[in-house]
Write an enzyme that holds these catalytic residues in place. Structure first.
Site, PDB file in Angstrom:
ATOM      1  CE  LYS A 279      -3.804   1.710   2.990  1.00  0.00           C
ATOM      2  NZ  LYS A 279      -4.606   1.359   4.178  1.00  0.00           N
TER       3      LYS A 279
ATOM      4  CB  SER B  56      -7.847   3.263   3.159  1.00  0.00           C
ATOM      5  OG  SER B  56      -7.045   2.648   4.149  1.00  0.00           O
TER       6      SER B  56
ATOM      7  CB  SER C  80      -7.998   0.240   6.048  1.00  0.00           C
ATOM      8  OG  SER C  80      -8.719   1.433   5.949  1.00  0.00           O
TER       9      SER C  80
HETATM   10  N1  GLN Z   1     -12.678   3.272   6.820  1.00  0.00           N
HETATM   11  C1  GLN Z   1     -12.056   3.657   8.037  1.00  0.00           C
HETATM   12  C2  GLN Z   1     -11.845   5.130   8.095  1.00  0.00           C
HETATM   13  O1  GLN Z   1     -12.089   5.796   7.125  1.00  0.00           O
HETATM   14  C3  GLN Z   1     -10.849   2.835   8.271  1.00  0.00           C
HETATM   15  C4  GLN Z   1      -9.565   3.462   7.914  1.00  0.00           C
HETATM   16  C5  GLN Z   1      -8.379   2.581   8.079  1.00  0.00           C
HETATM   17  O2  GLN Z   1      -8.457   1.486   8.622  1.00  0.00           O
HETATM   18  N2  GLN Z   1      -7.247   3.087   7.610  1.00  0.00           N
HETATM   19  O3  GLN Z   1     -11.464   5.653   9.105  1.00  0.00           O
END
Ligand code: GLN
Length: 471
Positions: A74, A149, A173
């Site tokens: 990532k 993400s 994420s």
């Molecule tokens: N979807 C979650 C957020 O927007 C998780 C983000 C993550 O785990 N980096 O905060």
């Protein structure tokens, strides 16, 4: 999958060079449409690494499991010789002078870094629609999101552009995109994998994780990246448990009532219920349990995550980190305003403002301190429940992959993606999302298993078993 590729390499059915070339070809063919990658390493460099592995094999030397196996990370994880954008315009051209411990470990073991994958800006989002560059599409349905993400990482594995990737999970994420794409996403216990070289979102929850095709692969990659690192004070080594004595049929699995009462889509509910029946039919005890604090997990997560993010992202000031270093501005504050105003996306700005608000002296007690107290109660809830059962089972997300644009302008609807995953981040416990295939031709649905803090190896063992019986 990783073991199979390793077998093929050592039996000389395929060379490491051919393997790398095959994946690069797939990327060339498919990534124009899927858009999983933000950047790719130079082909010559990749093939040179493969050549070294081939030379070893030809000399009859032993190679380890990951040697010659391509992977991607990532783009919020630093790797030497690559840009690390974190999905933001702010870091569009940022190249670090050091690399993440996970990348260093994987490279040392001979795995070959192919490229960096797309994400929501600084990990803030559930669909990659917040990436400053482009949206990653779901390989199962190109009109839908791949999740986020770590959407680029999940889509790259699903479409077989690389055998495994590394993502980060702060609120879900890795598990959510794994669930949306129909692959395995494993969030280890907080601290078992070094965070050094990860661009921080919320440091008390950030976890670096594998996205893979099977639980076996999750275990292989986890073993390769876990361990104490002097560069991350929260890191620790987890000794592998002797799981040979683990009697899976004697395990008790809990279904948290509150997680099933939430707004679950019909297909998700049905799919998980069918999986539960299959598990029960194996003689495993499955029973309902209570986590009374569960309804507070999502708001609690948002306060803590935003507070920590606002502090972490303060370093993007355009001087130490950030883009337009040469903006002609009359004073320092003007430089911050212009730089952050121009180069940060709206979701990031919103969370920074929210984070600063909950940390401000007038609001600290009412929001941030309260959230920390609630976090403690959530952890106590889990501790209590793990006295009654050994593991927990839930859906990973309340719904499957949604259409591109469907939730992009509705932060609340988007945040429900994290409803069932944030608990594991707030408490630090390990959790894994497995593809739950009950009916054919439906969108992928994820089944989540969670275990007590540091029970990672037992959790993986249970997940291996469940993976077999639900598919
Ligand atoms: N979807 C979650 C957020 O927007 C998780 C983000 C993550 O785990 N980096 O905060």
């Amino acid at each position: 999958m990783i073991k199979k590729l390793h077998q093929k390499l050592i039996s000389k059915e395929i060379t490491a060079k051919e393997l790398a070339e095959n994946y690069l070809e797939k990327i060339e063919k498919q990534d124009k449409e899927i858009k999983a990658f933000i950047s790719l390493n130079e082909k010559d460099l990749i093939l040179e690494q493969a050549r070294i592995v081939d030379e070893k094999i030809n000399k009859g030397e032993e190679i380890n499991l990951l040697e010659g196996i391509p992977f991607a990370v990532k783009d919020n994880i630093l790797a030497l010789g690559t840009r690390t954008t974190a999905g933001s315009k702010m870091l569009e051209n940022y190249e670090s002078g050091f690399e993440a411990t996970v990348v260093e470990k994987l490279k040392k073991q001979g795995a070959i870094l192919i490229g960096k994958t797309n994400l929501d800006e600084f990990g803030m989002g559930s669909s990659t629609e917040n990436s400053a560059f482009f949206i990653t599409k779901n390989p199962s349905d190109l009109g839908r999101v791949a999740g986020g993400s770590s959407g680029g990482s999940a889509a790259a594995v699903k479409s077989e552009m690389v055998p495994f990737t590394i993502g980060s999970d702060t609120g879900g994420s890795v598990r959510q995109p794994a669930s949306f794409c129909g692959i395995v996403g494993f969030k280890p216990s907080y601290g078992t994998v070094s965070r050094y070289g990860l661009i921080a979102l919320a440091s008390s929850m950030d976890t670096i994780c594998p996205l893979v095709n099977s639980v076996e692969d999750a275990e292989i990659v986890f073993k390769a990246i876990q361990g104490k690192d002097s560069m991350d004070a929260t890191s620790q080594t987890l000794c592998e448990k002797d799981n040979s004595k683990l009697n899976i049929k004697n395990l008790r699995i809990g279904l948290p009532k509150e997680y099933f009462e939430k707004e679950l889509d019909k297909e998700v509910k049905e799919c998980i219920e069918e999986a539960i029946e299959k598990i029960k039919s194996q003689g495993i005890e499955v029973k309902e349990v209570n986590l009374p604090m569960a309804p507070y997990a999502l708001p609690c997560y948002h306060i803590i995550m935003s507070a920590e993010a606002s502090a972490n992202l303060a370093r993007l000031d355009g001087i130490r980190y950030g883009k337009d270093k040469d903006l002609r501005i009359e004073n320092l504050q003007g430089l911050y305003f212009k730089n952050r105003g121009k180069n940060l996306g709206s979701e990031v700005k919103k969370r920074i403002i929210f984070g600063i608000y909950v940390l401000s002296s007038d609001n600290y007690d009412a929001y941030y301190k309260k959230a920390l107290q609630i976090r403690k109660l959530i952890i106590e809830d889990f501790d209590k429940v793990f006295k009654q059962v050994d593991f927990l089972l839930t859906p990973t997300t309340p719904f499957s992959a949604f259409k591109i644009g469907e939730k992009a302008n509705n932060s609340l609807a988007m945040s429900f993606s994290d409803l069932l995953t944030v608990g594991a981040n707030l408490s630090g416990m390990p959790a894994i999302s497995l593809p739950c295939v009950v009916k054919q031709n439906t969108l992928p649905i994820g089944l989540q298993l969670m275990g007590p803090y540091l029970s990672d190896y037992s959790l993986l063992n249970l997940a291996k078993f469940i993976q077999q019986i639900i598919n």
